[in-house]
Scaffold this motif. Structure first.
Motif, short mmCIF file in Angstrom:
data_model
loop_
_atom_site.label_atom_id
_atom_site.label_comp_id
_atom_site.label_asym_id
_atom_site.label_seq_id
_atom_site.Cartn_x
_atom_site.Cartn_y
_atom_site.Cartn_z
N LEU A 255 27.82 36.47 38.20
CA LEU A 255 26.37 36.62 38.10
C LEU A 255 25.59 35.84 39.23
CD1 LEU A 255 25.49 36.58 34.27
CD2 LEU A 255 25.29 38.83 35.90
N ASN A 256 26.32 34.66 39.44
CA ASN A 256 26.02 33.75 40.62
C ASN A 256 26.07 34.20 41.95
OD1 ASN A 256 24.93 31.74 38.79
ND2 ASN A 256 27.06 30.73 38.49
N LYS A 257 27.24 35.08 42.01
CA LYS A 257 27.69 35.58 43.28
C LYS A 257 26.85 37.03 43.67
CE LYS A 257 32.18 33.32 43.47
NZ LYS A 257 33.40 33.32 43.18
N THR A 258 26.85 37.77 42.75
CA THR A 258 26.31 39.19 42.88
C THR A 258 25.08 39.47 42.18
OG1 THR A 258 28.73 39.69 42.45
CG2 THR A 258 27.01 41.64 42.48
N GLU A 259 24.14 39.97 43.22
CA GLU A 259 22.77 40.27 42.89
C GLU A 259 22.75 41.59 41.98
OE1 GLU A 259 20.05 40.02 45.95
OE2 GLU A 259 20.49 38.06 46.17
N ASN A 260 23.37 42.73 42.51
CA ASN A 260 23.41 43.86 42.04
C ASN A 260 24.92 43.99 41.12
OD1 ASN A 260 23.14 46.64 41.49
ND2 ASN A 260 23.21 47.61 43.11
N SER A 262 25.13 46.53 38.74
CA SER A 262 25.35 48.12 38.09
C SER A 262 26.39 48.79 38.40
CB SER A 262 23.70 48.84 38.58
OG SER A 262 24.03 49.07 40.00
#
Length: 321
Positions: A255-260, A262
């Motif tokens: 979650l800290n590294k990736t914005e998307n 989905s």
């Protein structure tokens, strides 16, 4: 008010007095001790330990030590013995009678009855010429010069000497029987040592909490599985085999590294080749692996089949350290 130095001096004096009394016991050890231990070792019955007053309390502790180290033992209160409890005595039992003076009224009544029953009698006494000392088959001398008590009345050195003599008997019997830590664990299954030596991984597995996701599971489903099973991890399965794990730490880092997120699947963020253990292995082995690799969960796998997860917190709750 009594000064702190006075209190400490009194405590030190007591400890030194008792330690000196114990040390002197080595001078009293002779063939009586050897023969007594051999009689107990060869006995087909139980060891019955009896006494009166403070000696009775010591007798109970000695019985507890003997039972926990593989010598079946019973406590018999001297005063209760002469009012019916002698019925617990069997012909093959060996009896230890503990008395500082060896001349108390209850002992004088009890000893002839024990002799009449024909049981071997071992005396633990500070007076070898007493009634008990003369009537016993074997006499273990626990004489002390004085009590640590300032008025030389309260049993202190004498009861400590009795206790130590009992411990000496128990340890000798342990060595003669080649008593091991595994044997000790059998008699202490509820203790930390017993659990450490007896508890297997299968005993701690909760099959209702078996976190599992498919390799192509979406991250949302992974988070839900980890949250519902509350083990902080889930196994990732492909073709019925464990191919990796995902921990709550992996989720936070993602979650800290990736914005998307989905489009992310379990296989993308999982840790490959997780540390595993078999359900038949000991819990202590699992703990060693967890500590060595500084991890908190182990995947349990038997012959390639996923069985569940064992967590460090569950092991610690059992008192295994």
């Amino acid at each position: 008010m009594i000064k702190k130095e006075t209190i400490l001096a009194s405590a030190k004096k007591t400890i030194l007095s008792e330690s000196e009394s114990i040390a002197k016991l080595t001078q009293f050890l002779d063939d009586n001790f050897v023969n007594a231990v051999e009689i107990i070792y060869k006995s087909k019955g139980r060891l019955v330990v009896t006494g009166i007053g403070k000696s009775a309390i010591i007798a109970q502790k000695i019985v507890a030590t003997l039972n926990s180290t593989g010598t079946p033992s019973l406590f018999l209160h001297a005063s209760e013995a002469i009012h019916g409890d002698l019925g617990m005595l069997q012909p093959s039992d060996v009896v230890i009678c503990i008395s500082k003076s060896g001349n108390s009224p209850e002992i004088k009544v009890l000893v002839p009855l024990l002799k009449r029953f024909g049981n071997k009698l071992i005396a633990i006494t500070g007076n070898t010429t007493s009634f008990l000392g003369k009537e016993a088959d074997f006499v273990l001398n626990t004489y002390v010069d004085s009590e640590a008590c300032p008025i030389n009345l309260a049993p202190t050195n004498s009861t400590t000497a009795q206790l130590v003599m009992g411990d000496a008997i128990a340890v000798c019997l342990m060595e003669m029987k080649n008593f091991t830590a595994e044997d000790f664990a059998k008699y202490h299954p509820g203790g930390a040592l017993g659990k450490k030596l007896l508890l297997r991984v299968s005993d701690m597995l909760d099959t209702t909490k078996k976190p599992i996701v498919a390799a192509d599971s979406m991250i949302k489903n992974v988070i839900i599985e980890i949250s519902e099973k509350r083990l902080g991890v889930t196994a990732v399965i492909e073709n019925e085999k464990v191919i990796g794990i995902i921990t709550d730490g992996d989720i936070r880092r993602m979650l800290n590294k990736t914005e998307n997120i989905s489009g992310l699947t379990a296989k993308v963020i999982m840790t490959k080749n997780p540390k595993t253990i078999k359900s038949t292995d000991m819990v202590s082995d699992a703990l060693n692996i967890l500590e060595y690799f500084s991890i908190t969960q182990l995947v349990v796998v038997d012959n390639g089949e996923y069985k569940g997860v064992i967590h460090l917190h569950d092991i610690l709750k059992e008192g295994i350290i």
